[in-house]
Scaffold this motif. Structure first.
Motif, mmCIF file in Angstrom:
data_model
loop_
_atom_site.group_PDB
_atom_site.id
_atom_site.type_symbol
_atom_site.label_atom_id
_atom_site.label_comp_id
_atom_site.label_asym_id
_atom_site.label_seq_id
_atom_site.Cartn_x
_atom_site.Cartn_y
_atom_site.Cartn_z
ATOM 1 N N GLY A 91 0.789 -1.226 0.000
ATOM 2 C CA GLY A 91 0.000 0.000 0.000
ATOM 3 C C GLY A 91 0.820 1.274 0.000
ATOM 4 N N GLU A 92 2.146 1.155 0.096
ATOM 5 C CA GLU A 92 3.004 2.343 0.106
ATOM 6 C C GLU A 92 3.072 2.958 -1.289
ATOM 7 O OE1 GLU A 92 7.558 3.656 1.438
ATOM 8 O OE2 GLU A 92 6.975 1.536 1.287
ATOM 9 N N VAL A 93 3.025 4.274 -1.363
ATOM 10 C CA VAL A 93 3.093 4.986 -2.635
ATOM 11 C C VAL A 93 4.406 5.761 -2.693
ATOM 12 C CG1 VAL A 93 2.049 6.738 -4.114
ATOM 13 C CG2 VAL A 93 0.597 5.191 -2.790
ATOM 14 N N LEU A 94 5.163 5.522 -3.758
ATOM 15 C CA LEU A 94 6.435 6.203 -3.967
ATOM 16 C C LEU A 94 6.361 6.992 -5.265
ATOM 17 C CD1 LEU A 94 8.773 3.149 -3.183
ATOM 18 C CD2 LEU A 94 8.107 4.960 -1.596
ATOM 19 N N SER A 95 6.904 8.171 -5.286
ATOM 20 C CA SER A 95 6.866 8.977 -6.500
ATOM 21 C C SER A 95 8.187 9.702 -6.666
ATOM 22 C CB SER A 95 5.715 9.983 -6.452
ATOM 23 O OG SER A 95 5.832 10.844 -5.335
ATOM 24 N N GLY A 96 8.493 10.052 -7.887
ATOM 25 C CA GLY A 96 9.739 10.748 -8.158
ATOM 26 C C GLY A 96 9.800 11.202 -9.595
ATOM 27 N N GLU A 97 10.885 11.874 -9.909
ATOM 28 C CA GLU A 97 11.089 12.435 -11.249
ATOM 29 C C GLU A 97 12.336 11.828 -11.859
ATOM 30 O OE1 GLU A 97 12.565 16.725 -12.672
ATOM 31 O OE2 GLU A 97 10.574 16.773 -11.742
ATOM 32 N N LEU A 98 12.246 11.426 -13.113
ATOM 33 C CA LEU A 98 13.374 10.836 -13.823
ATOM 34 C C LEU A 98 13.696 11.647 -15.066
ATOM 35 C CD1 LEU A 98 12.483 7.022 -13.802
ATOM 36 C CD2 LEU A 98 14.248 8.132 -12.451
ATOM 37 N N ARG A 99 14.973 11.849 -15.276
ATOM 38 C CA ARG A 99 15.374 12.431 -16.553
ATOM 39 C C ARG A 99 15.151 11.384 -17.647
ATOM 40 N NH1 ARG A 99 21.439 14.087 -15.729
ATOM 41 N NH2 ARG A 99 21.411 11.925 -14.982
#
Length: 206
Positions: free
Chosen positions: A170-178
């Motif tokens: 249930g954990e949500v991870l988010s981020g930005e990738l080049r």
């Protein structure tokens, strides 16, 4: 063949399982039932030394020991795959269909189903509960563009990938990738899948 089938095997059926029907043609029913009994006891976690003695006695009583070895190996792999599946997902009826495809006789198929869907199944499931690791449940991504202006007033448009992952816990991870990092990730995943395919082929002797 549906995913509920025990023969799914990640897309491949092991060689020892494919040849199980042919190997069993040289095994009488009493010997076969002894093999099933030994394997069920093994998956229940019984004393392995006693089981080795039992299988040795069975082997000494057959004429074609090579066929016996092939049958025992295939039966072991088959039973292991069955108890790794939820009995609600893989029913005895589904298993019977699989065994028919393997050209295993109805009598032998009935013995297998009776052993694996009877009162001893609970103990086998308890002793062979698979390790569960956190996995990926959902992945979402979208392309975004960042606009920057240099000292000369020239605008630069830099694309990137916004990634959101949801795990099975249930954990949500988010981020930005080049973009170059995103393509590197795609390449790494493709390489990992290729290595898995190579390892499966080696394990199955292909």
């Amino acid at each position: 063949m549906s995913r509920e089938s025990v023969l799914y095997f990640s897309g491949r059926v092991p060689r020892e399982v494919l040849t199980l029907g042919a190997a069993l043609q040289s095994v009488d029913r009493a010997t076969f039932r002894g093999m099933v009994k030994v394997l069920v006891s093994e998956f229940e976690g019984r004393d392995t030394s006693d089981l080795r003695k039992a299988i040795s006695r069975l082997r000494q009583g057959v004429k074609d020991r090579q066929a016996f070895d092939k049958a025992f190996s295939g039966l072991h792999r088959l039973i292991r795959s069955v108890i790794a599946r939820d009995p609600v997902e893989l029913t005895s009826e589904e298993l019977m269909k699989d065994l028919q495809q393997l050209k295993i006789t109805e009598d032998f198929s009935s013995d297998i189903c009776s052993a694996l869907y009877g009162s001893r199944r609970g103990e086998m499931d308890k002793k062979n509960e698979p390790l569960r690791f956190e996995g990926l449940e959902k992945l979402d991504y979208k392309i975004d563009v960042t606009v920057t202006t240099d000292k000369k007033g020239v605008k630069r448009w830099t694309p990137c990938v916004l990634v959101s992952l949801k795990t099975t816990s249930g954990e949500v991870l988010s981020g930005e990738l080049r973009m170059e990092d995103f393509h590197r990730m795609r390449h790494s995943v493709a390489q990992a899948l290729k290595q898995i395919d190579i390892m499966e082929n080696r394990l199955e002797g292909r």
